[in-house]
Design an enzyme around this catalytic site. Structure first.
Site, mmCIF file in Angstrom:
data_model
loop_
_atom_site.group_PDB
_atom_site.id
_atom_site.type_symbol
_atom_site.label_atom_id
_atom_site.label_comp_id
_atom_site.label_asym_id
_atom_site.label_seq_id
_atom_site.Cartn_x
_atom_site.Cartn_y
_atom_site.Cartn_z
ATOM 1 C CG HIS A 33 -1.711 -1.166 1.240
ATOM 2 N ND1 HIS A 33 -1.761 -1.975 2.136
ATOM 3 C CD2 HIS A 33 -2.994 -1.308 0.794
ATOM 4 C CE1 HIS A 33 -2.652 -2.968 2.085
ATOM 5 N NE2 HIS A 33 -3.763 -2.590 1.321
ATOM 6 C CD GLN A 57 -14.048 -4.844 -1.844
ATOM 7 O OE1 GLN A 57 -14.389 -3.701 -2.409
ATOM 8 N NE2 GLN A 57 -12.926 -5.323 -2.364
ATOM 9 C CE LYS A 145 1.898 -2.924 -13.854
ATOM 10 N NZ LYS A 145 3.177 -3.347 -14.749
HETATM 11 P P1 AMP Z 1 -6.382 -3.709 -0.513
HETATM 12 O O1 AMP Z 1 -6.359 -2.701 0.722
HETATM 13 O O2 AMP Z 1 -6.356 -5.062 -0.583
HETATM 14 O O3 AMP Z 1 -7.876 -3.427 -1.153
HETATM 15 O O4 AMP Z 1 -5.540 -3.140 -1.524
HETATM 16 C C1 AMP Z 1 -5.407 -1.683 -1.824
HETATM 17 C C2 AMP Z 1 -4.825 -1.605 -3.212
HETATM 18 O O5 AMP Z 1 -3.294 -1.741 -2.653
HETATM 19 C C3 AMP Z 1 -5.351 -2.292 -4.310
HETATM 20 O O6 AMP Z 1 -4.997 -1.283 -5.281
HETATM 21 C C4 AMP Z 1 -4.109 -3.357 -4.201
HETATM 22 O O7 AMP Z 1 -3.837 -3.861 -5.650
HETATM 23 C C5 AMP Z 1 -2.817 -2.631 -3.613
HETATM 24 N N1 AMP Z 1 -2.031 -3.688 -3.072
HETATM 25 C C6 AMP Z 1 -2.270 -4.769 -2.198
HETATM 26 N N2 AMP Z 1 -1.221 -5.514 -2.079
HETATM 27 C C7 AMP Z 1 -0.289 -4.987 -2.947
HETATM 28 C C8 AMP Z 1 1.158 -5.477 -3.180
HETATM 29 N N3 AMP Z 1 1.668 -6.514 -2.696
HETATM 30 N N4 AMP Z 1 2.032 -4.570 -3.885
HETATM 31 C C9 AMP Z 1 1.358 -3.768 -4.766
HETATM 32 N N5 AMP Z 1 0.033 -3.127 -4.525
HETATM 33 C C10 AMP Z 1 -0.580 -3.774 -3.609
#
Ligand code: AMP
Length: 274
Positions: A33, A57, A145
């Protein structure tokens, strides 16, 4: 860094701000993040992160109730990472009435892979992301990604609905063993944690074979599924697809190897661009 909980407080706080970049998250933040926050910062302007676990979701049997909520720590990380404003709405703030208007993503992109295993998932994602866009009105938004299909769905929504927002993509941040950082990694016990990097290993090996010129894609996908199954995973899918729109692969196109599999009760996803 300001922590803002309501739309009514957010609006005046953003009124004089130009070039807002938004980083939408569900919290329980990690270095993945924070890499999104860094990309937002590099644009200059104001960086807004949102922390909201979006019930829309999650299917009823999924982990909405147990999803890790660590707001205090998240705020420390965001402040240290240079975020200007964190928007932390309550569910009542985002969904004051039943959300009967929803954003339906196109089936060819949203009903395959993640969308096939998690029906309605992308409707929930698109609906909350569009709401956040309307609330924050950013010039740019950053997505990882790590959620490759989600990134493509959001890009298409922005394009087809003419939203005046630049969508920026962040590379996947991994630990030293190759495991993609994820809030759900916290569900893993020690032995699962040691095993978890094998999802990336399987996808990397698959991508390498494709890169070397192999085009027997269904066979390669099946081999990766067998590899994971033999190690005790329950794979949902391993798929080689076109990077542009997750279309069936054709030789010479830019491709991506995507996979999702459960290790015990924890579902992990990952992908490797070929
Ligand atoms: P989330 O909190 O899981 O909804 O993720 C929020 C954002 O962080 C989304 O755009 C994810 O794709 C991105 N994200 C989560 N984990 C990673 C990671 N390991 N590397 C890059 N981006 C991430």
């Amino acid at each position: 860094m300001q922590v803002i909980r309501t739309i009514a407080e957010l609006r005046p706080a953003l009124e004089d701000r130009r070039e807002i970049s938004l980083v939408p998250t569900m919290g329980n933040l990690h270095a993945g993040h924070l890499s999104l926050v860094r990309i937002a910062r590099e644009r200059g302007g104001t960086v807004v992160a949102s922390v909201f676990v979006n019930r829309l979701q999650f299917a009823p049997h999924e982990d909405f109730a147990h999803y890790p909520r660590t707001l205090e720590h998240d705020c420390e990380l965001l402040a240290a990472g240079g975020c200007d404003i964190v928007f932390v709405p309550t569910e009542q703030e985002i969904y004051p009435e039943a959300q009967s208007f929803t954003v339906q993503a196109p089936a060819d992109l949203a009903d395959v892979l993640e969308g096939q295993v998690r029906p309605g998932f992308f409707t929930g994602v698109c609906t909350v992301v569009l709401k956040l866009f309307n609330i924050v009105r950013p010039a740019a938004a950053v997505f990882g990604k790590k959620d490759y299909q989600q990134l493509l769905v959001i890009r298409k929504m922005v394009r087809q609905l003419a939203l005046p927002i630049d969508v920026l993509a962040a590379d996947i941040i991994r630990d030293a063993g190759g495991l993609a950082l994820s809030s759900r990694n916290g569900y893993l016990n020690d032995s699962q944690r040691a095993e978890a990097a094998q999802l990336h290993a399987a996808l990397r090996a698959l991508a390498e074979k494709v890169r070397s010129g192999r085009t027997d894609w269904p066979r390669l996908e099946a081999q990766a599924v067998e590899f994971l199954s033999a190690r005790g995973w329950q794979p949902d899918y391993v798929a080689i697809r076109g990077r542009a729109g997750l279309e069936a692969p054709i030789p010479g196109a830019a491709l991506v190897a995507l996979g999702a599999a459960r290790l015990g009760a924890t579902r992990l996803i990952d992908n490797v661009e070929v």
